[in-house]
Design a protein around this motif. Structure first.
Motif, PDB file in Angstrom:
ATOM      1  N   ASP A 478       0.809  -1.224   0.000  1.00 38.14           N
ATOM      2  CA  ASP A 478       0.000   0.000   0.000  1.00 38.14           C
ATOM      3  C   ASP A 478       0.841   1.273   0.000  1.00 38.14           C
ATOM      4  O   ASP A 478       0.300   2.380  -0.074  1.00 38.14           O
ATOM      5  CB  ASP A 478      -0.928   0.023   1.219  1.00 38.14           C
ATOM      6  N   GLU A 479       2.166   1.150   0.135  1.00 41.00           N
ATOM      7  CA  GLU A 479       3.012   2.339   0.107  1.00 41.00           C
ATOM      8  C   GLU A 479       2.922   3.004  -1.257  1.00 41.00           C
ATOM      9  O   GLU A 479       2.738   2.336  -2.287  1.00 41.00           O
ATOM     10  CB  GLU A 479       4.461   1.974   0.412  1.00 41.00           C
ATOM     11  N   GLY A 480       3.052   4.331  -1.287  1.00 44.54           N
ATOM     12  CA  GLY A 480       3.040   5.040  -2.547  1.00 44.54           C
ATOM     13  C   GLY A 480       2.449   6.435  -2.428  1.00 44.54           C
ATOM     14  O   GLY A 480       2.140   6.915  -1.333  1.00 44.54           O
ATOM     15  N   ARG A 481       2.275   7.100  -3.618  1.00 43.02           N
ATOM     16  CA  ARG A 481       1.755   8.457  -3.679  1.00 43.02           C
ATOM     17  C   ARG A 481       0.235   8.416  -3.817  1.00 43.02           C
ATOM     18  O   ARG A 481      -0.302   7.745  -4.699  1.00 43.02           O
ATOM     19  CB  ARG A 481       2.359   9.213  -4.862  1.00 43.02           C
ATOM     20  N   TYR A 482      -0.452   9.160  -2.923  1.00 43.34           N
ATOM     21  CA  TYR A 482      -1.918   9.246  -2.952  1.00 43.34           C
ATOM     22  C   TYR A 482      -2.314  10.701  -3.208  1.00 43.34           C
ATOM     23  O   TYR A 482      -1.764  11.618  -2.574  1.00 43.34           O
ATOM     24  CB  TYR A 482      -2.514   8.777  -1.632  1.00 43.34           C
ATOM     25  N   THR A 483      -3.236  10.911  -4.139  1.00 46.53           N
ATOM     26  CA  THR A 483      -3.664  12.255  -4.513  1.00 46.53           C
ATOM     27  C   THR A 483      -5.166  12.393  -4.318  1.00 46.53           C
ATOM     28  O   THR A 483      -5.938  11.520  -4.746  1.00 46.53           O
ATOM     29  CB  THR A 483      -3.303  12.573  -5.973  1.00 46.53           C
ATOM     30  N   CYS A 484      -5.565  13.497  -3.651  1.00 44.45           N
ATOM     31  CA  CYS A 484      -6.982  13.810  -3.486  1.00 44.45           C
ATOM     32  C   CYS A 484      -7.361  14.885  -4.497  1.00 44.45           C
ATOM     33  O   CYS A 484      -6.685  15.922  -4.604  1.00 44.45           O
ATOM     34  CB  CYS A 484      -7.261  14.294  -2.069  1.00 44.45           C
ATOM     35  N   PHE A 485      -8.447  14.665  -5.250  1.00 46.18           N
ATOM     36  CA  PHE A 485      -8.939  15.603  -6.243  1.00 46.18           C
ATOM     37  C   PHE A 485     -10.263  16.194  -5.748  1.00 46.18           C
ATOM     38  O   PHE A 485     -11.133  15.453  -5.268  1.00 46.18           O
ATOM     39  CB  PHE A 485      -9.162  14.912  -7.587  1.00 46.18           C
ATOM     40  N   ALA A 486     -10.397  17.524  -5.830  1.00 43.28           N
ATOM     41  CA  ALA A 486     -11.617  18.219  -5.403  1.00 43.28           C
ATOM     42  C   ALA A 486     -12.155  19.057  -6.543  1.00 43.28           C
ATOM     43  O   ALA A 486     -11.388  19.722  -7.255  1.00 43.28           O
ATOM     44  CB  ALA A 486     -11.315  19.112  -4.200  1.00 43.28           C
ATOM     45  N   GLU A 487     -13.495  19.058  -6.731  1.00 40.95           N
ATOM     46  CA  GLU A 487     -14.098  19.804  -7.833  1.00 40.95           C
ATOM     47  C   GLU A 487     -15.474  20.299  -7.413  1.00 40.95           C
ATOM     48  O   GLU A 487     -16.256  19.589  -6.773  1.00 40.95           O
ATOM     49  CB  GLU A 487     -14.230  18.923  -9.067  1.00 40.95           C
TER      50      GLU A 487
END
Length: 1023
Positions: A478-487
């Motif tokens: 589960d390690e890694g880059r996580y990105t949250c997108f808001a619109e």
């Protein structure tokens, strides 16, 4: 391939920032996301004003000032009509204040309100009434003389002239100004009508009287023409029954107010005035003054409501009057409103609730105008809903306002102030939550990706309603880059963080249950393995409460040490265990990422606790049945109970009672107490014992009185006593109506004089006869009696007459407060050589009754003493009187002092402890005293070795101090604020040292911190 293309297009669309998005217009600029302004908030509002008609200052100023950005503009209204300065040149606006120059009564009287307005809205101030105050002169007509027979009552009418406001104060002049008549139990001035009442006239009342009227509101006084009072001699002087002439009316009072009820009667002899509340006791916060004519109720509450009665009585008759006191209340907010920002199109409800009596009517204003809605419930907020809102609650006693700004905002999503954390840590096989909380209005839709993979809800992953991403049973994968997108409809934004997985923390050695006897020590082990890149802390709690090792260091110790295989250990030691230490102890191994706990029970065995609910039943003349409930056995069975008793004549002397059976087993909850005395007041208590000792006694039972001798036990016994006894203990009364007969005579006289003393608790009798020389020999004998008859006389004793009680009162009594709880009083001694000592009494002027005053007794050699156990910030009355064997002399005049405000209740907050070469620096935050506490004068710092109560005391006005480092063992630094009210609460910090040499135990001393601290021969290092 088609699926990959669709996902790529989706990600490209989401990576657009808010600067790339189209922004819809339409909202006012000052409601944008970065707006810094705000609506008006009142800092100063107009108040009711009484303008004296004869005022030399020909203007009225009504204040109005509001904090606002941009600055507010101001307008005023009079009786709901706008004030136009161009139409009336009497009005001038200075800032927000309204100045009325050369005010005219029929033009400028009324209710004024101020309105403050800026771009964000408007608010209206509370109403302020302007009235013109006046007090006319008395009529110039001569007053007729009043002729009254001596012994009769008289009423002189004041008839005050026209005036406004109604509040006046009244005094009466006798013959010439400024000789005012003193008030006493015979003379009274009503502060309602101004009339002068004399309960019975005598020849000394002859003279000319004038009513003197004052208005504090306009600082003016006037007095009437003189009224001659002519007493008419009458022999013999007749007596008249009490006749109430001053009668308090039905009265309305507001909660928290002080009110005065008046009652005065004419009559000869002078009537006594008594007060009572018909439906209960007089309120605790009452005071009777003016020789009974005033009943003052302080800080009135709802429970003070009811019917009150004053009764006037003398030897010729009595009279009474009743009226009702009704208590109502000014409006007060129970739920109010506050300024808020809300997203456009969202729902919102404003609510206000007010208490009061009568129940207040609540309505709303928006930007200064009445708002029709009763409940402000918004569905789909728009920019037009923005503005200044006021909630107004009103009843017949007044109005209260609550103000708030509602700001409706709209903005594209932004992570500027709350981005996703750049590095998130999660423990292997644990749970991790990645928060996504952008600012956006309206609320943004949120989604997550890992790398280029779009994430959806699954059994391990869940996107919460607020946008946070929860991952369960995390692994290295589960390690890694996580990105949250808001619109939202205003734009788009995203924020990225990196998730790292660490090894989970595990308990490798859990604490075990421990069973000890009170006074012994106990230890609990706790060890854990954890990720080597993380720090670990062991936290111990008892029954869910964290253990404070600084405050409870005398009982608790802990240490954390590394163990093999990269783990750590935290041991808890409980020293000198007490019963209160029994409980469930939990060790929590805690890293920045996760924590794990293990628990064990500590059982501390000891003597039993006190039994409860002790009560008495089956009361006879020589026995009672005692019943109780079991107390805590403290983990060791109760083996027996002991019953103790005491009577009213031996309040401090508990003794073991005789029971039937003699031994009360540990499983019993009742016992018969025997061999008691008839007609005697007793109270009982019970003590439990087990194999570990005897516990504390129970609370005493309610007091009971055994039956009289002869009731239920055959013929009654004649009262008897031992002839040598000076007086009888209560256990020998044997019946009701107990007392003494005292026979005495000079040694050379044949006939005995006799006197009956009906007080069974009397220990002496004083016979006063001014014709008896001092040291005259008397023969005295005493016998007792009760309802059944008289007992025998004692043996005859020889005594000698003494001096009379002191006839002088101490003079020049003075006192001053030393602190919040102590004072010192001194006086000039009485010159009579028979004085044996002085009694000092002191009590709070309002809250305490004189009969319940505290007392201090000193010898005749002393003319000062210290008063203790006083209440902070309170007015006290002090009196001193001399005494000797014959009794107490007259009291001195009362001297009033105010104790100091209480010392600070909050301890200083220790903010740092730092090594500085060979010393350690301790720093703390300044203590801010509460409104009812004394001002801080400085700080006291006690530097002592742990386990000792003595050390070195420093005083300083600074907020830090450098102390020499000790060499051995733990040291404790205690810091407390000090003030004129005393020393405040203490804060402690512990420092530990490394042994270098044998410690020297120094005596306690006081040191001025302005000088260098003396060296101490032990060295400390900080934790």
């Amino acid at each position: 391939m088609l699926h990959f293309t669709v996902l790529l297009l989706f990600l490209l669309s989401l990576t657009l920032t808010s600067s790339d998005a189209s922004v819809f217009g339409g909202e006012p600029g000052f409601y944008s996301d970065d707006a810094t302004g705000y609506g008006p908030v009142f800092e100063d509002q107009p108040v009711d004003t009484i303008y004296p008609e004869e005022s030399p200052e020909a203007k009225i100023t009504l204040s109005c000032r509001a904090r606002a950005n941009p600055p507010a503009t101001y307008t005023w209204r009079l009786n709901s009509r706008n004030i136009d300065q161009d139409e009336d040149n009497h009005y001038t606006l200075v800032g927000g204040n309204l100045v009325i120059s050369n005010p005219i009564k029929n033009k400028h009287v009324g209710k004024y309100t101020c309105k403050a307005t800026n771009d964000y809205g408007a608010v209206v101030s509370r109403e302020a009434a302007v009235q013109f105050g006046y007090l006319d002169f008395f009529s110039s007509e001569e007053r007729e003389a009043v002729h009254v027979k001596e012994g009769q009552g008289a009423v002189l009418l004041c008839a005050p002239p026209p005036h406004y406001p109604d509040e006046l104060s009244f005094r009466w002049i006798l013959n010439e100004f400024p000789v005012f008549i003193p008030l006493d139990k015979r003379r009274f001035i009503s502060q309602t009508t101004g009339n002068l009442f004399i309960s019975k006239v005598d020849s000394s009342d002859s003279g000319n009287y004038s009513c003197f009227v004052s208005s504090a509101s306009i600082a003016k006084s006037v007095f009437s023409k003189f009224i001659p009072l002519v007493p008419l001699a009458e022999r013999p002087i007749r007596k008249y029954p009490a006749d109430i002439k001053v009668k308090f009316p039905d009265t309305f009072a507001l909660v928290g107010q002080n009110i005065t009820l008046e009652c005065f009667a004419l009559g000869n002899p002078i009537p006594q005035i008594r007060w009572r509340k018909m439906d209960g006791e007089l309120p605790a916060n009452h005071e009777v003054s003016m020789a009974g004519a005033h009943l003052q109720l302080y800080h009135v509450q709802y429970e003070d409501e009811g019917t009150y009665e004053c009764e006037a009585l003398n030897s010729k008759g009595k009279d009474w009057h009743r009226a009702r006191v009704s208590v109502e209340a000014f409006p007060e907010w129970t739920e109010s409103i506050s300024s808020t920002e809300r997203d456009i199109s969202s729902d919102y409800t404003m609510s206000c609730e007010a208490s009061g009596k009568p129940k207040p009517h609540v309505h709303w204003l928006k930007n200064g105008y009445s708002y029709d809605k009763h409940d402000l419930k918004f569905r789909g907020l728009t920019f037009e809903d923005s503005g200044m809102y006021q909630c107004r609650a009103e009843n017949r006693h007044g109005v209260v306002y609550a103000d708030a700004e509602l700001r409706v905002i709209a903005c594209a999503p932004t992570f500027e102030h709350n981005p996703v954390k750049r590095r998130i840590l999660g423990a292997k096989n644990g749970r991790v939550v990645l928060e996504c909380r952008p600012k956006a209005a309206p609320k943004a839709s949120l989604s997550w990706t890992k790398g280029s993979e779009l994430l959806f809800n699954s059994s391990r992953m869940l996107i919460w309603e607020d946008g946070s991403l929860e991952i369960l049973n995390v692994t290295r994968a589960d390690e890694g880059r996580y990105t949250c997108f808001a619109e939202n409809d205003r734009g788009k934004a995203n924020s990225t963080g990196f998730l790292s997985i660490t090894e989970a923390t595990k308990i490798t050695l859990a604490p075990s249950n421990v069973d000890v006897t009170a006074g012994e020590s106990a230890s609990m082990q706790c060890a854990a393995s954890h990720d080597s890149t993380l720090d670990i802390t062991f936290v111990w709690t008892m029954d869910g409460r964290s253990i404070d090792f600084d405050r409870d260091g005398s009982h608790y110790e802990h240490c954390a040490v590394p163990v093999q295989n990269g783990g750590s250990s935290g041991e808890l030691i409980i020293k000198n265990t007490q019963l209160k230490h029994s409980g469930r102890y939990t060790c929590t191994a805690q890293t920045p990422v996760d924590n794990v706990s293990a628990s064990a029970d500590l059982v501390v065995r000891g003597p039993p606790g006190p039994p409860g609910g002790v009560r008495v039943e089956e009361i006879r003349n020589k026995s009672v049945r005692l019943i109780w409930s079991r107390g805590a056995d403290n983990h060791s069975p109760i083996s027996k109970y002991t019953v103790q008793c005491r009577d009213s004549f031996s309040q401090e002397d508990w003794r073991d009672a005789t029971t039937s059976p003699p031994d009360v087993e540990g499983n019993a909850e009742t016992a018969m107490v025997v061999d008691l005395f008839p007609w005697t007041e007793y109270e009982f208590r019970v003590i439990a014992t087990n194999t570990l000792g005897t516990g504390d006694p129970s609370s005493p039972s309610p007091k009971v009185t055994t039956l009289e001798a002869g009731k239920g036990n055959g013929p009654g016994a004649e009262p008897s006593w031992h002839p040598e006894s000076p007086c009888l203990s209560s256990e020998y009364y044997y019946g009701r109506n107990f007392g003494y007969i005292i026979a005495f005579k000079p040694h050379d006289v044949y006939d005995w004089m006799k006197v009956t003393v009906v007080d069974p608790e009397a220990k002496h009798y004083v016979h006063k006869d001014s014709s008896i020389p001092a040291s005259t020999e008397f023969q005295v004998k005493v016998k007792a009696f009760n309802i059944k008859g008289e007992g025998p006389y004692s043996l005859t004793a020889v005594i000698y007459s003494a001096q009379d009680v002191p006839s002088e009162a101490p003079t020049s009594v003075e006192a001053r407060a030393l602190s919040a709880t102590e004072a010192i009083v001194w006086w000039l001694p009485v010159t009579q050589h028979t004085v044996e000592g002085y009694q000092v009494r002191y009590w709070r002027k309002v809250e305490d009754r004189e009969a319940s005053s505290q007392r201090v007794v000193v010898s005749s050699r002393e003319n000062q003493t210290r008063l203790e156990n006083m209440r902070p910030n309170s007015p006290y009355l002090i009196e001193v009187r001399a005494y000797n064997a014959a009794g107490y002399g007259p009291p001195s005049h009362h001297f009033q002092i105010y104790t100091k405000k209480a010392p600070p209740s909050r301890p200083p907050k220790i903010i740092s402890k730092k090594l500085k070469g060979t010393s350690v620096n301790i720093a703390w935050e300044h203590v801010e005293p509460l409104a009812n506490e004394s001002t801080i004068d400085g700080y006291k710092v006690l530097y002592r070795k742990a386990g000792l109560s003595t050390g070195i005391l420093y005083t300083t006005g600074k907020r830090s101090i450098d102390l020499p480092m000790p060499r051995d063992g733990d040291c404790v630094v205690e810091v407390r604020a000090h003030s004129e009210g005393g020393d405040g609460a203490v804060a402690q910090v512990r420092i530990s040292g490394k042994h270098q040499s044998k410690p020297l135990h120094q005596p306690y001393m006081t040191v001025d911190s302005s000088k260098d601290p003396p060296p101490i021969l032990y060295d400390c290092r900080l934790h």
